[in-house]
Write a protein that holds these residues in place. Sequence first.
Motif, PDB file in Angstrom:
ATOM      1  N   ALA B  18       0.832  -1.203   0.000  1.00 53.54           N
ATOM      2  CA  ALA B  18       0.000   0.000   0.000  1.00 53.54           C
ATOM      3  C   ALA B  18       0.864   1.250   0.000  1.00 53.54           C
ATOM      4  O   ALA B  18       0.589   2.213  -0.730  1.00 53.54           O
ATOM      5  CB  ALA B  18      -0.927  -0.014   1.216  1.00 53.54           C
ATOM      6  N   LEU B  19       1.951   1.249   0.799  1.00 53.88           N
ATOM      7  CA  LEU B  19       2.812   2.432   0.841  1.00 53.88           C
ATOM      8  C   LEU B  19       3.513   2.637  -0.498  1.00 53.88           C
ATOM      9  O   LEU B  19       3.695   3.780  -0.941  1.00 53.88           O
ATOM     10  CB  LEU B  19       3.827   2.290   1.976  1.00 53.88           C
ATOM     11  CG  LEU B  19       3.192   2.357   3.372  1.00 53.88           C
ATOM     12  CD1 LEU B  19       4.226   2.043   4.447  1.00 53.88           C
ATOM     13  CD2 LEU B  19       2.582   3.729   3.624  1.00 53.88           C
ATOM     14  N   ALA B  21       2.210   1.907  -3.350  1.00 54.37           N
ATOM     15  CA  ALA B  21       1.194   2.475  -4.245  1.00 54.37           C
ATOM     16  C   ALA B  21       1.059   3.979  -4.031  1.00 54.37           C
ATOM     17  O   ALA B  21       0.793   4.724  -4.970  1.00 54.37           O
ATOM     18  CB  ALA B  21      -0.145   1.785  -4.025  1.00 54.37           C
ATOM     19  N   VAL B  22       1.265   4.446  -2.785  1.00 56.98           N
ATOM     20  CA  VAL B  22       1.182   5.887  -2.525  1.00 56.98           C
ATOM     21  C   VAL B  22       2.299   6.624  -3.252  1.00 56.98           C
ATOM     22  O   VAL B  22       2.087   7.670  -3.858  1.00 56.98           O
ATOM     23  CB  VAL B  22       1.287   6.171  -1.013  1.00 56.98           C
ATOM     24  CG1 VAL B  22       1.349   7.655  -0.750  1.00 56.98           C
ATOM     25  CG2 VAL B  22       0.130   5.552  -0.284  1.00 56.98           C
ATOM     26  N   ARG B  23       3.503   6.055  -3.244  1.00 59.29           N
ATOM     27  CA  ARG B  23       4.668   6.785  -3.728  1.00 59.29           C
ATOM     28  C   ARG B  23       4.783   6.788  -5.250  1.00 59.29           C
ATOM     29  O   ARG B  23       5.392   7.691  -5.814  1.00 59.29           O
ATOM     30  CB  ARG B  23       5.941   6.191  -3.130  1.00 59.29           C
ATOM     31  CG  ARG B  23       6.017   6.330  -1.624  1.00 59.29           C
ATOM     32  CD  ARG B  23       7.402   6.027  -1.116  1.00 59.29           C
ATOM     33  NE  ARG B  23       8.400   6.854  -1.768  1.00 59.29           N
ATOM     34  CZ  ARG B  23       8.701   8.092  -1.382  1.00 59.29           C
ATOM     35  NH1 ARG B  23       8.079   8.637  -0.380  1.00 59.29           N
ATOM     36  NH2 ARG B  23       9.628   8.775  -2.021  1.00 59.29           N
ATOM     37  N   LEU B  24       4.209   5.779  -5.916  1.00 62.92           N
ATOM     38  CA  LEU B  24       4.408   5.663  -7.354  1.00 62.92           C
ATOM     39  C   LEU B  24       3.547   6.680  -8.106  1.00 62.92           C
ATOM     40  O   LEU B  24       2.441   7.014  -7.661  1.00 62.92           O
ATOM     41  CB  LEU B  24       4.050   4.256  -7.818  1.00 62.92           C
ATOM     42  CG  LEU B  24       5.042   3.166  -7.401  1.00 62.92           C
ATOM     43  CD1 LEU B  24       4.434   1.807  -7.616  1.00 62.92           C
ATOM     44  CD2 LEU B  24       6.328   3.312  -8.182  1.00 62.92           C
ATOM     45  N   ASN B  25       4.055   7.142  -9.250  1.00 62.46           N
ATOM     46  CA  ASN B  25       3.277   8.060 -10.079  1.00 62.46           C
ATOM     47  C   ASN B  25       2.892   7.457 -11.422  1.00 62.46           C
ATOM     48  O   ASN B  25       2.088   8.029 -12.144  1.00 62.46           O
ATOM     49  CB  ASN B  25       4.057   9.356 -10.304  1.00 62.46           C
ATOM     50  CG  ASN B  25       3.948  10.261  -9.106  1.00 62.46           C
ATOM     51  OD1 ASN B  25       2.875  10.438  -8.553  1.00 62.46           O
ATOM     52  ND2 ASN B  25       5.069  10.807  -8.679  1.00 62.46           N
ATOM     53  N   VAL B  30       0.901   1.566 -10.236  1.00 62.16           N
ATOM     54  CA  VAL B  30      -0.039   1.662  -9.114  1.00 62.16           C
ATOM     55  C   VAL B  30      -1.108   0.579  -9.230  1.00 62.16           C
ATOM     56  O   VAL B  30      -1.465  -0.081  -8.243  1.00 62.16           O
ATOM     57  CB  VAL B  30      -0.687   3.065  -9.060  1.00 62.16           C
ATOM     58  CG1 VAL B  30      -1.725   3.135  -7.967  1.00 62.16           C
ATOM     59  CG2 VAL B  30       0.364   4.120  -8.849  1.00 62.16           C
ATOM     60  N   THR B  31      -1.585   0.373 -10.464  1.00 59.16           N
ATOM     61  CA  THR B  31      -2.598  -0.669 -10.673  1.00 59.16           C
ATOM     62  C   THR B  31      -2.048  -2.048 -10.338  1.00 59.16           C
ATOM     63  O   THR B  31      -2.730  -2.866  -9.709  1.00 59.16           O
ATOM     64  CB  THR B  31      -3.077  -0.644 -12.129  1.00 59.16           C
ATOM     65  OG1 THR B  31      -3.502   0.673 -12.437  1.00 59.16           O
ATOM     66  CG2 THR B  31      -4.218  -1.598 -12.341  1.00 59.16           C
ATOM     67  N   PHE B  34      -2.020  -2.490  -6.758  1.00 58.35           N
ATOM     68  CA  PHE B  34      -3.371  -2.811  -6.277  1.00 58.35           C
ATOM     69  C   PHE B  34      -3.684  -4.282  -6.503  1.00 58.35           C
ATOM     70  O   PHE B  34      -4.271  -4.950  -5.643  1.00 58.35           O
ATOM     71  CB  PHE B  34      -4.412  -1.928  -6.965  1.00 58.35           C
ATOM     72  CG  PHE B  34      -5.812  -2.348  -6.652  1.00 58.35           C
ATOM     73  CD1 PHE B  34      -6.344  -2.119  -5.410  1.00 58.35           C
ATOM     74  CD2 PHE B  34      -6.572  -3.025  -7.590  1.00 58.35           C
ATOM     75  CE1 PHE B  34      -7.619  -2.539  -5.101  1.00 58.35           C
ATOM     76  CE2 PHE B  34      -7.843  -3.449  -7.286  1.00 58.35           C
ATOM     77  CZ  PHE B  34      -8.367  -3.206  -6.034  1.00 58.35           C
TER      78      PHE B  34
END
Lengths: 117, 185
Positions: B18-19, B21-25, B30-31, B34
């Motif tokens: 989860a962390l 996923a927060v940092r990636l752009n 990100v998908t 998830f």
Amino acid sequence: MTIAGLYNYWIVILLMMTGFYVVIASGNLVKKIIGLNLFQASVFILYISLGKIADGHAPILQAGISNYSNPLPHVLILTAIVVGVATTSLGLALVVRIREAYDTVEEDEIHDQDESM
Amino acid sequence: MLIEVVNVVILALLAVTALAAVRLNDLFAVTMMFGIYSLLATIMFVVLDAIDVAFTEAAVGVGISTVLMLGTIGLVGRRARKVSHRPILPLIVVIITGAALVYGTLDMPRFTDPTAPVHQHLGPYFLNESPDQIGIPNVVTSILASYRGYDTLGELAVIFTAGIGVLGLLGLRRRKRPGHEGGAR
């Protein structure tokens, strides 16, 4: 025993807040919806954690087993997962539609375009 | 004992994913994060005896959700712009909410406690009565389709409504006219 007994809940809260943070802090609409999904999945884990009983078995009745985990949270979460996908698909459809109308999915650019009209 | 260890490890992996996923752009990454997150949640459900939920999450959470997100990224582009301002306010909101929730857990029954109030009323009732009243071994199915059948009917109504919504937004395609609505293009 307190820490071990509450560990699940605390990690789930951390996960929930991570998803919540993505929803409110990121400007990209697709990433917001992914954050909402992270939040949602962690709520599922919270509910399933509540249903677990020590040395329990999956709630499929068999001879010779009497200790089953609570089936009710499982049912509620089954419903929630499917409803979650329905809302996700609707949200993503809205994003695609916004992209058609504004040519961007960044929140502040959409806002600027609305202001300059 | 094994279950406790698996539990701790999987939850830690979930937190890391989860962390990340927060940092990636990159939205594609990100998908994928998830997807990994959902898959780990599926393992978590198996460990916690919720095998029906694990099936559904594996098919719907990992499968359909990820495909929907990938489809959307294909249409809108995979680059998310970096957040330019310092996200102090969201961080404060999140920390306060999290602290309130942690405070709320202090009164909760401990994990796997069989004497918790949630295990005293409906759960045992369903487990005891389902073999006679419904007659199938899987109690989750008997609750889903019979005891809480209206709930499932409502779920279908939600899916139907969402389907109509998606069709209305995307499916019944009006032809794009140049310069329509807002003239954003």
